[in-house]
Scaffold this motif. Structure first.
Motif, PDB file in Angstrom:
ATOM      1  N   LEU A   1       0.850  -1.196   0.000  1.00  0.00           N
ATOM      2  CA  LEU A   1       0.000   0.000   0.000  1.00  0.00           C
ATOM      3  C   LEU A   1       0.880   1.239   0.000  1.00  0.00           C
ATOM      4  N   LEU A   2       0.590   2.155  -0.915  1.00  0.00           N
ATOM      5  CA  LEU A   2       1.326   3.409  -1.029  1.00  0.00           C
ATOM      6  C   LEU A   2       0.430   4.560  -0.582  1.00  0.00           C
ATOM      7  N   GLU A   3       0.867   5.289   0.422  1.00  0.00           N
ATOM      8  CA  GLU A   3       0.141   6.454   0.922  1.00  0.00           C
ATOM      9  C   GLU A   3       1.020   7.686   0.761  1.00  0.00           C
ATOM     10  N   ALA A   4       0.481   8.707   0.092  1.00  0.00           N
ATOM     11  CA  ALA A   4       1.269   9.902  -0.200  1.00  0.00           C
ATOM     12  C   ALA A   4       1.671  10.657   1.053  1.00  0.00           C
ATOM     13  N   SER A   5       0.846  10.614   2.074  1.00  0.00           N
ATOM     14  CA  SER A   5       1.145  11.353   3.299  1.00  0.00           C
ATOM     15  C   SER A   5       1.182  10.404   4.488  1.00  0.00           C
ATOM     16  N   GLU A   6       0.105  10.385   5.272  1.00  0.00           N
ATOM     17  CA  GLU A   6       0.030   9.559   6.463  1.00  0.00           C
ATOM     18  C   GLU A   6      -1.275   8.783   6.464  1.00  0.00           C
ATOM     19  N   ILE A   7      -1.339   7.730   7.239  1.00  0.00           N
ATOM     20  CA  ILE A   7      -2.552   6.932   7.339  1.00  0.00           C
ATOM     21  C   ILE A   7      -3.706   7.816   7.793  1.00  0.00           C
ATOM     22  N   GLY A   8      -4.808   7.778   7.027  1.00  0.00           N
ATOM     23  CA  GLY A   8      -5.975   8.584   7.370  1.00  0.00           C
ATOM     24  C   GLY A   8      -5.821  10.062   7.093  1.00  0.00           C
ATOM     25  N   PHE A   9      -4.883  10.436   6.213  1.00  0.00           N
ATOM     26  CA  PHE A   9      -4.635  11.853   5.970  1.00  0.00           C
ATOM     27  C   PHE A   9      -5.818  12.547   5.302  1.00  0.00           C
ATOM     28  N   GLY A  10      -6.521  11.855   4.397  1.00  0.00           N
ATOM     29  CA  GLY A  10      -7.635  12.466   3.673  1.00  0.00           C
ATOM     30  C   GLY A  10      -8.917  12.466   4.486  1.00  0.00           C
ATOM     31  N   GLY A  11     -10.029  12.213   3.806  1.00  0.00           N
ATOM     32  CA  GLY A  11     -11.318  12.261   4.471  1.00  0.00           C
ATOM     33  C   GLY A  11     -11.454  11.274   5.618  1.00  0.00           C
ATOM     34  N   SER A  12     -10.709  10.177   5.580  1.00  0.00           N
ATOM     35  CA  SER A  12     -10.828   9.151   6.615  1.00  0.00           C
ATOM     36  C   SER A  12     -10.403   9.653   7.986  1.00  0.00           C
ATOM     37  N   GLY A  13      -9.551  10.643   8.031  1.00  0.00           N
ATOM     38  CA  GLY A  13      -9.112  11.165   9.315  1.00  0.00           C
ATOM     39  C   GLY A  13      -9.733  12.484   9.701  1.00  0.00           C
ATOM     40  N   ARG A  14     -10.659  12.995   8.887  1.00  0.00           N
ATOM     41  CA  ARG A  14     -11.196  14.344   9.115  1.00  0.00           C
ATOM     42  C   ARG A  14     -12.710  14.360   9.321  1.00  0.00           C
ATOM     43  N   ASN A  15     -13.404  13.277   9.020  1.00  0.00           N
ATOM     44  CA  ASN A  15     -14.866  13.301   8.982  1.00  0.00           C
ATOM     45  C   ASN A  15     -15.476  13.333  10.384  1.00  0.00           C
ATOM     46  N   VAL A  16     -16.797  13.414  10.427  1.00  0.00           N
ATOM     47  CA  VAL A  16     -17.519  13.556  11.687  1.00  0.00           C
ATOM     48  C   VAL A  16     -17.445  12.285  12.527  1.00  0.00           C
ATOM     49  N   GLY A  17     -17.384  11.130  11.871  1.00  0.00           N
ATOM     50  CA  GLY A  17     -17.356   9.863  12.592  1.00  0.00           C
ATOM     51  C   GLY A  17     -18.706   9.198  12.726  1.00  0.00           C
ATOM     52  N   LEU A  18     -19.668   9.570  11.865  1.00  0.00           N
ATOM     53  CA  LEU A  18     -20.973   8.915  11.846  1.00  0.00           C
ATOM     54  C   LEU A  18     -20.897   7.672  10.969  1.00  0.00           C
ATOM     55  N   VAL A  19     -21.207   6.519  11.541  1.00  0.00           N
ATOM     56  CA  VAL A  19     -21.198   5.259  10.790  1.00  0.00           C
ATOM     57  C   VAL A  19     -22.627   4.982  10.363  1.00  0.00           C
ATOM     58  N   ASN A  20     -22.982   5.422   9.162  1.00  0.00           N
ATOM     59  CA  ASN A  20     -24.352   5.331   8.687  1.00  0.00           C
ATOM     60  C   ASN A  20     -24.530   4.241   7.646  1.00  0.00           C
ATOM     61  N   ALA A  21     -25.766   3.796   7.499  1.00  0.00           N
ATOM     62  CA  ALA A  21     -26.114   2.806   6.480  1.00  0.00           C
ATOM     63  C   ALA A  21     -26.584   3.515   5.220  1.00  0.00           C
ATOM     64  N   GLY A  22     -26.297   2.910   4.063  1.00  0.00           N
ATOM     65  CA  GLY A  22     -26.783   3.457   2.805  1.00  0.00           C
ATOM     66  C   GLY A  22     -26.046   4.705   2.377  1.00  0.00           C
ATOM     67  N   MET A  23     -26.672   5.438   1.436  1.00  0.00           N
ATOM     68  CA  MET A  23     -26.119   6.676   0.910  1.00  0.00           C
ATOM     69  C   MET A  23     -27.116   7.801   1.181  1.00  0.00           C
ATOM     70  N   TRP A  24     -26.728   9.027   0.766  1.00  0.00           N
ATOM     71  CA  TRP A  24     -27.654  10.159   0.890  1.00  0.00           C
ATOM     72  C   TRP A  24     -28.880   9.944   0.014  1.00  0.00           C
ATOM     73  N   VAL A  25     -28.706   9.313  -1.139  1.00  0.00           N
ATOM     74  CA  VAL A  25     -29.810   9.101  -2.074  1.00  0.00           C
ATOM     75  C   VAL A  25     -30.839   8.174  -1.435  1.00  0.00           C
ATOM     76  N   MET A  26     -32.110   8.473  -1.651  1.00  0.00           N
ATOM     77  CA  MET A  26     -33.188   7.651  -1.115  1.00  0.00           C
ATOM     78  C   MET A  26     -33.072   6.211  -1.628  1.00  0.00           C
ATOM     79  N   PRO A  27     -33.378   5.205  -0.780  1.00  0.00           N
ATOM     80  CA  PRO A  27     -33.254   3.810  -1.211  1.00  0.00           C
ATOM     81  C   PRO A  27     -34.028   3.476  -2.486  1.00  0.00           C
ATOM     82  N   ASP A  28     -35.251   3.964  -2.620  1.00  0.00           N
ATOM     83  CA  ASP A  28     -36.039   3.634  -3.808  1.00  0.00           C
ATOM     84  C   ASP A  28     -35.467   4.235  -5.074  1.00  0.00           C
ATOM     85  N   THR A  29     -34.640   5.277  -4.948  1.00  0.00           N
ATOM     86  CA  THR A  29     -34.054   5.926  -6.124  1.00  0.00           C
ATOM     87  C   THR A  29     -32.951   5.076  -6.738  1.00  0.00           C
ATOM     88  N   LEU A  30     -32.278   4.277  -5.918  1.00  0.00           N
ATOM     89  CA  LEU A  30     -31.121   3.541  -6.413  1.00  0.00           C
ATOM     90  C   LEU A  30     -31.459   2.539  -7.516  1.00  0.00           C
TER      91      LEU A  30
END
Length: 427
Positions: free
Chosen positions: A57-86
């Protein structure tokens, strides 16, 4: 990270140390090269290594440098799009397959945390999608109905029930999703990295992929100080993509998102706000999110970048909004603030790309990276290992889409969020 307190804020202060890694020096070989040390890349590396593949694995900076280390930390199911739309958007069989896999996404995250003993402040009390006004209530009622007919444990709370769960505010209702929860996001990324290393993967940080060559059967990915040869390449860089396959960045609009964290609240306030420790966010177009960390700090966020004049505008808005939501917080100051970028696609859905021969990528999480990144990393590993066929994937193969007026749209979102928060701060 990188001595920048506005990049990872609270998460960098409270996460366990990252596992020891070094830059790539010299030339080496592997079965699979993974580019990117976020959730998708680390999940891919872990599952590949557990499946017997040699992984680098090649990481340009550090582990979790991008969105993985900056987000709110909500572990949600699905996507923003409504289930019936998919199903209508993706067609059969992909729509329902994606709903089914991402509906189980939080459980996949929690199972990995338990299996590998990842210390990341996991809370499994669910999440609250709080409705603002009649329109917001209609939205969460429709979302609940569409999940419920698929057997998901979600329910709509009325205004009074919501007020008890939140501990304040004047929401018209809320969607409680019992599948979901919260984690310390950077700690989770570092835990995945430790698990991948234990399984036999090699992780090289400060090792940006700058060149790619294909000789007909194998790829050579070059960094500034070395290279890796492998049959397969997984590109897991998403909104922070650059280098040989930077076109992934071109199909995404960067939406900045910030968070502020208070100091640990006094016990009387701590027990009155989100008493069951759900993570929460609302239905506004320029939404707000809020949750606690394990030490009792309240984390409050919204759309916007903490840079230039935006830092003071968003800070003033956040302080006023928190006082309005929870009047007992009057006078409470923020301890840390940080922000990152969400990659938004044109239809708010992720993509699966075959970028070249044996070069594959999932991208475009649209603000839902924790569970989808974890799930998709496992899917990519299964595909490379030959355990599933292309026809078994949760998304169809698509070409990279070039978003028109990307720079203008990004400037609009950044400036627009500032204007919204500036106006709201006055009233």
């Amino acid at each position: 990270m990188r001595n920048n307190p506005a990049s990872h804020g609270l998460w960098a202060l409270t996460a366990p140390p990252a596992p020891d890694t070094t830059p790539l020096t010299g030339d080496t070989v592997a079965d699979v090269i993974v580019i990117g040390g976020g959730y998708t890349g680390l999940s891919s590396a872990l599952h590949l290594a557990e499946g017997g593949a040699r992984v680098a694995l090649l990481e340009a900076s550090e582990i979790g440098f991008g969105g993985s280390g900056r987000n709110v930390g909500l572990v949600n199911a699905g996507m923003w799009v409504m289930p019936d739309t998919l199903p209508d958007t993706l067609g059969a069989p992909f729509g329902e397959r994606l709903i089914e896999q991402l509906g189980r996404g939080p459980q996949k995250v929690f199972d990995l945390i338990a299996k590998h003993g990842i210390e990341c402040e996991v809370e499994r009390a669910g999440t609250l999608h709080c409705a603002v006004g009649h329109k917001g209530l209609q939205e969460i009622e429709a979302r609940a109905e569409q999940w419920q007919k698929r057997g998901a444990p979600v329910l709509v709370l009325n205004a009074e029930e919501t007020r008890r769960k939140v501990g304040g505010g004047h929401y018209t209702g809320a969607l409680l999703d019992k599948r979901a929860g919260t984690i310390q996001p950077l700690a989770y990324a570092r835990g995945l990295a430790s698990a991948a290393l234990t399984a036999g993967a090699r992780i090289y940080t400060q090792s940006e992929a700058v060149a790619a060559q294909h000789n007909g059967s194998r790829w050579r990915i070059g960094t500034k100080k070395g290279s890796v040869d492998a049959e397969w390449v997984i590109v897991a860089t998403d909104a922070y993509s650059k280098g040989p396959w930077s076109q992934i960045r071109q199909e995404q609009i960067h939406l900045p998102y910030f968070n502020f964290a208070t100091r640990a609240l006094p016990d009387d306030l701590r027990i009155s706000i989100l008493p069951e420790r759900q993570g929460a966010w609302d239905t506004r177009e320029v939404l707000s999110s809020f949750r606690f960390d394990r030490s009792g700090r309240l984390v409050f966020g919204s759309v916007g970048a903490l840079q230039g004049v935006g830092e003071s505008v968003h800070r003033a808005w956040a302080q006023r909004s928190l006082r309005k939501l929870f009047p007992g917080l009057r006078g409470v100051e923020f301890e840390t603030g940080w922000f990152g970028m969400i990659g938004m696609t044109s239809d708010n859905l992720p993509r699966f790309h075959k970028l070249d021969h044996n070069v594959i990528a999932f991208s475009g999480y649209n603000g839902r990276g924790i569970a989808p990144g974890t799930v998709f990393g496992g899917v990519l590993a299964s595909y490379v290992l030959g355990q599933i066929a292309e026809s078994d994937l949760p998304l169809p193969v698509t070409d990279v889409e070039q978003q028109r007026f990307r720079a203008a749209k990004e400037a609009f979102y950044t400036t627009g969020a500032q204007l919204v928060h500036l106006v709201e701060s006055w009233f």
